[in-house]
Design a protein around this motif. Sequence first.
Motif, PDB file in Angstrom:
ATOM      1  N   LEU A 177       6.730 -13.490  15.144  1.00  0.00           N
ATOM      2  CA  LEU A 177       6.959 -13.240  13.716  1.00  0.00           C
ATOM      3  C   LEU A 177       6.089 -14.157  12.869  1.00  0.00           C
ATOM      4  CD1 LEU A 177       8.901 -11.607  11.742  1.00  0.00           C
ATOM      5  CD2 LEU A 177      10.194 -13.736  11.617  1.00  0.00           C
ATOM      6  N   CYS A 178       6.061 -15.432  13.214  1.00  0.00           N
ATOM      7  CA  CYS A 178       5.273 -16.403  12.439  1.00  0.00           C
ATOM      8  C   CYS A 178       3.780 -16.121  12.535  1.00  0.00           C
ATOM      9  CB  CYS A 178       5.583 -17.818  12.903  1.00  0.00           C
ATOM     10  SG  CYS A 178       7.246 -18.354  12.446  1.00  0.00           S
ATOM     11  N   TYR A 179       3.299 -15.734  13.711  1.00  0.00           N
ATOM     12  CA  TYR A 179       1.869 -15.447  13.849  1.00  0.00           C
ATOM     13  C   TYR A 179       1.490 -14.101  13.236  1.00  0.00           C
ATOM     14  CZ  TYR A 179       0.971 -19.599  16.552  1.00  0.00           C
ATOM     15  OH  TYR A 179       0.826 -20.908  16.918  1.00  0.00           O
ATOM     16  N   GLU A 180       2.381 -13.124  13.360  1.00  0.00           N
ATOM     17  CA  GLU A 180       2.112 -11.800  12.781  1.00  0.00           C
ATOM     18  C   GLU A 180       1.981 -11.874  11.262  1.00  0.00           C
ATOM     19  OE1 GLU A 180       4.198  -7.381  12.762  1.00  0.00           O
ATOM     20  OE2 GLU A 180       4.762  -8.830  14.287  1.00  0.00           O
ATOM     21  N   PHE A 181       2.791 -12.730  10.653  1.00  0.00           N
ATOM     22  CA  PHE A 181       2.777 -12.876   9.200  1.00  0.00           C
ATOM     23  C   PHE A 181       2.309 -14.277   8.818  1.00  0.00           C
ATOM     24  CE2 PHE A 181       6.230  -9.766  10.127  1.00  0.00           C
ATOM     25  CZ  PHE A 181       5.544  -8.647   9.675  1.00  0.00           C
ATOM     26  N   LYS A 182       1.240 -14.722   9.462  1.00  0.00           N
ATOM     27  CA  LYS A 182       0.760 -16.096   9.257  1.00  0.00           C
ATOM     28  C   LYS A 182       0.374 -16.376   7.807  1.00  0.00           C
ATOM     29  CE  LYS A 182      -3.831 -15.067  11.015  1.00  0.00           C
ATOM     30  NZ  LYS A 182      -3.982 -14.182  12.132  1.00  0.00           N
ATOM     31  N   ASP A 183      -0.032 -15.344   7.072  1.00  0.00           N
ATOM     32  CA  ASP A 183      -0.385 -15.540   5.661  1.00  0.00           C
ATOM     33  C   ASP A 183       0.829 -15.955   4.820  1.00  0.00           C
ATOM     34  OD1 ASP A 183      -2.916 -14.787   6.377  1.00  0.00           O
ATOM     35  OD2 ASP A 183      -2.786 -12.782   5.517  1.00  0.00           O
ATOM     36  N   HIS A 184       2.031 -15.693   5.323  1.00  0.00           N
ATOM     37  CA  HIS A 184       3.256 -16.025   4.592  1.00  0.00           C
ATOM     38  C   HIS A 184       3.822 -17.393   4.982  1.00  0.00           C
ATOM     39  CE1 HIS A 184       2.951 -11.681   4.098  1.00  0.00           C
ATOM     40  NE2 HIS A 184       3.618 -11.856   2.983  1.00  0.00           N
ATOM     41  N   SER A 185       3.290 -17.998   6.038  1.00  0.00           N
ATOM     42  CA  SER A 185       3.721 -19.331   6.500  1.00  0.00           C
ATOM     43  C   SER A 185       5.238 -19.430   6.627  1.00  0.00           C
ATOM     44  CB  SER A 185       3.204 -20.419   5.564  1.00  0.00           C
ATOM     45  OG  SER A 185       1.803 -20.390   5.510  1.00  0.00           O
ATOM     46  N   ILE A 186       5.838 -18.480   7.317  1.00  0.00           N
ATOM     47  CA  ILE A 186       7.295 -18.493   7.502  1.00  0.00           C
ATOM     48  C   ILE A 186       7.745 -19.809   8.116  1.00  0.00           C
ATOM     49  CG2 ILE A 186       9.210 -17.416   8.772  1.00  0.00           C
ATOM     50  CD1 ILE A 186       7.716 -14.732   8.446  1.00  0.00           C
ATOM     51  N   GLU A 187       6.961 -20.330   9.068  1.00  0.00           N
ATOM     52  CA  GLU A 187       7.355 -21.565   9.753  1.00  0.00           C
ATOM     53  C   GLU A 187       7.522 -22.748   8.799  1.00  0.00           C
ATOM     54  OE1 GLU A 187       2.862 -21.265   9.865  1.00  0.00           O
ATOM     55  OE2 GLU A 187       4.525 -19.892  10.163  1.00  0.00           O
ATOM     56  N   ARG A 188       6.834 -22.741   7.694  1.00  0.00           N
ATOM     57  CA  ARG A 188       6.945 -23.839   6.718  1.00  0.00           C
ATOM     58  C   ARG A 188       8.271 -23.793   5.943  1.00  0.00           C
ATOM     59  NH1 ARG A 188       2.507 -26.581   6.882  1.00  0.00           N
ATOM     60  NH2 ARG A 188       0.489 -25.646   7.278  1.00  0.00           N
ATOM     61  N   HIS A 189       8.935 -22.631   5.988  1.00  0.00           N
ATOM     62  CA  HIS A 189      10.212 -22.480   5.286  1.00  0.00           C
ATOM     63  C   HIS A 189      11.410 -22.823   6.170  1.00  0.00           C
ATOM     64  CE1 HIS A 189       8.432 -20.458   1.753  1.00  0.00           C
ATOM     65  NE2 HIS A 189       7.601 -19.928   2.628  1.00  0.00           N
ATOM     66  N   ILE A 190      11.183 -22.934   7.485  1.00  0.00           N
ATOM     67  CA  ILE A 190      12.292 -23.133   8.425  1.00  0.00           C
ATOM     68  C   ILE A 190      12.774 -24.585   8.379  1.00  0.00           C
ATOM     69  CG2 ILE A 190      13.019 -23.009  10.841  1.00  0.00           C
ATOM     70  CD1 ILE A 190      10.790 -20.867  11.225  1.00  0.00           C
ATOM     71  N   THR A 191      14.067 -24.766   8.128  1.00  0.00           N
ATOM     72  CA  THR A 191      14.660 -26.100   8.098  1.00  0.00           C
ATOM     73  C   THR A 191      14.867 -26.606   9.527  1.00  0.00           C
ATOM     74  OG1 THR A 191      15.796 -25.480   6.062  1.00  0.00           O
ATOM     75  CG2 THR A 191      16.565 -27.469   7.166  1.00  0.00           C
ATOM     76  N   TYR A 192      15.466 -25.773  10.362  1.00  0.00           N
ATOM     77  CA  TYR A 192      15.619 -26.077  11.790  1.00  0.00           C
ATOM     78  C   TYR A 192      15.932 -24.785  12.526  1.00  0.00           C
ATOM     79  CZ  TYR A 192      20.662 -26.203  10.721  1.00  0.00           C
ATOM     80  OH  TYR A 192      21.933 -25.901  10.290  1.00  0.00           O
ATOM     81  N   ILE A 193      15.898 -24.873  13.853  1.00  0.00           N
ATOM     82  CA  ILE A 193      16.182 -23.737  14.726  1.00  0.00           C
ATOM     83  C   ILE A 193      17.420 -24.087  15.538  1.00  0.00           C
ATOM     84  CG2 ILE A 193      15.308 -22.331  16.646  1.00  0.00           C
ATOM     85  CD1 ILE A 193      12.448 -23.277  15.771  1.00  0.00           C
ATOM     86  N   VAL A 194      18.296 -23.115  15.746  1.00  0.00           N
ATOM     87  CA  VAL A 194      19.397 -23.307  16.689  1.00  0.00           C
ATOM     88  C   VAL A 194      19.195 -22.350  17.849  1.00  0.00           C
ATOM     89  CG1 VAL A 194      21.043 -24.145  14.984  1.00  0.00           C
ATOM     90  CG2 VAL A 194      20.957 -21.715  15.469  1.00  0.00           C
ATOM     91  N   ASP A 195      19.648 -22.775  19.022  1.00  0.00           N
ATOM     92  CA  ASP A 195      19.476 -21.956  20.215  1.00  0.00           C
ATOM     93  C   ASP A 195      20.657 -22.205  21.144  1.00  0.00           C
ATOM     94  OD1 ASP A 195      16.666 -20.561  21.498  1.00  0.00           O
ATOM     95  OD2 ASP A 195      18.341 -20.947  22.868  1.00  0.00           O
ATOM     96  N   ASN A 196      21.085 -21.191  21.875  1.00  0.00           N
ATOM     97  CA  ASN A 196      22.195 -21.328  22.818  1.00  0.00           C
ATOM     98  C   ASN A 196      21.766 -21.996  24.122  1.00  0.00           C
ATOM     99  OD1 ASN A 196      24.310 -20.271  21.279  1.00  0.00           O
ATOM    100  ND2 ASN A 196      23.744 -18.177  21.782  1.00  0.00           N
ATOM    101  N   ASN A 197      20.466 -22.143  24.337  1.00  0.00           N
ATOM    102  CA  ASN A 197      19.955 -22.766  25.552  1.00  0.00           C
ATOM    103  C   ASN A 197      20.039 -24.287  25.407  1.00  0.00           C
ATOM    104  OD1 ASN A 197      18.450 -23.792  27.672  1.00  0.00           O
ATOM    105  ND2 ASN A 197      16.799 -22.300  27.471  1.00  0.00           N
ATOM    106  N   SER A 198      20.969 -24.901  26.115  1.00  0.00           N
ATOM    107  CA  SER A 198      21.219 -26.344  25.972  1.00  0.00           C
ATOM    108  C   SER A 198      20.036 -27.201  26.411  1.00  0.00           C
ATOM    109  CB  SER A 198      22.475 -26.750  26.746  1.00  0.00           C
ATOM    110  OG  SER A 198      22.312 -26.483  28.131  1.00  0.00           O
ATOM    111  N   THR A 199      19.145 -26.675  27.252  1.00  0.00           N
ATOM    112  CA  THR A 199      17.981 -27.471  27.670  1.00  0.00           C
ATOM    113  C   THR A 199      16.980 -27.652  26.536  1.00  0.00           C
ATOM    114  OG1 THR A 199      16.773 -25.544  28.509  1.00  0.00           O
ATOM    115  CG2 THR A 199      18.206 -26.710  30.081  1.00  0.00           C
ATOM    116  N   LEU A 200      17.098 -26.858  25.472  1.00  0.00           N
ATOM    117  CA  LEU A 200      16.173 -26.957  24.337  1.00  0.00           C
ATOM    118  C   LEU A 200      16.684 -27.872  23.226  1.00  0.00           C
ATOM    119  CD1 LEU A 200      15.135 -23.196  24.047  1.00  0.00           C
ATOM    120  CD2 LEU A 200      13.855 -25.065  25.117  1.00  0.00           C
TER     121      LEU A 200
END
Length: 173
Positions: free
Chosen positions: A32-55
């Motif tokens: 998603l971030c690379y497909e819409f790189k012109d929008h810099s979605i990653e710069r808007h992300i505060t943090y990521i949550v994931d169910n995978n405890s190793t991450l």
Amino acid sequence: MILRTCGVDEFIKRIEGKELVCFGSGRLLTELCYEFKDHSIERHITYIVDNNSTLWGTIKRIGNVEIAIEKPEMLYSTATENTVVLITCGGLYDLEVFEDLSGRFDSMDIDCYFARFIRGIQSTITAYNAAKPHEDFRAIPVPVIPKKIHYCWVGGSPIPEKNMKCIESWKRF
């Protein structure tokens, strides 16, 4: 929790000034971030949550932006009505995540988006814009379909006056 959907341009407008939390740190988020790189979605992300405890406690790097991956409990305990959740896990997990979040945030007006819907809507918008004819698309400047109306009156009685008025108006236009 309120499920919303839109294209990427509208999504970027809607998250302005909000806390964007992505649920899922895998391939869909990266794509998603690379497909819409012109929008810099990653710069808007505060943090990521994931169910995978190793991450948990690690960093995801998208372009030159580093984003912390946290336990889902972080979202559960800190979400406010200024939080926007973008579900970025793939497969059927996104529906499971949405159901879980809906139950947890039932009484809160937290906006929630599916990354796959944003991608789908944006590809539809892009295809529509590409298919629209140019303003001066006519090869011939005058209409080529003749303005003729053929009609037939079937019945034993004469054409009613109201219908005759309509037929007369056809001749004027």
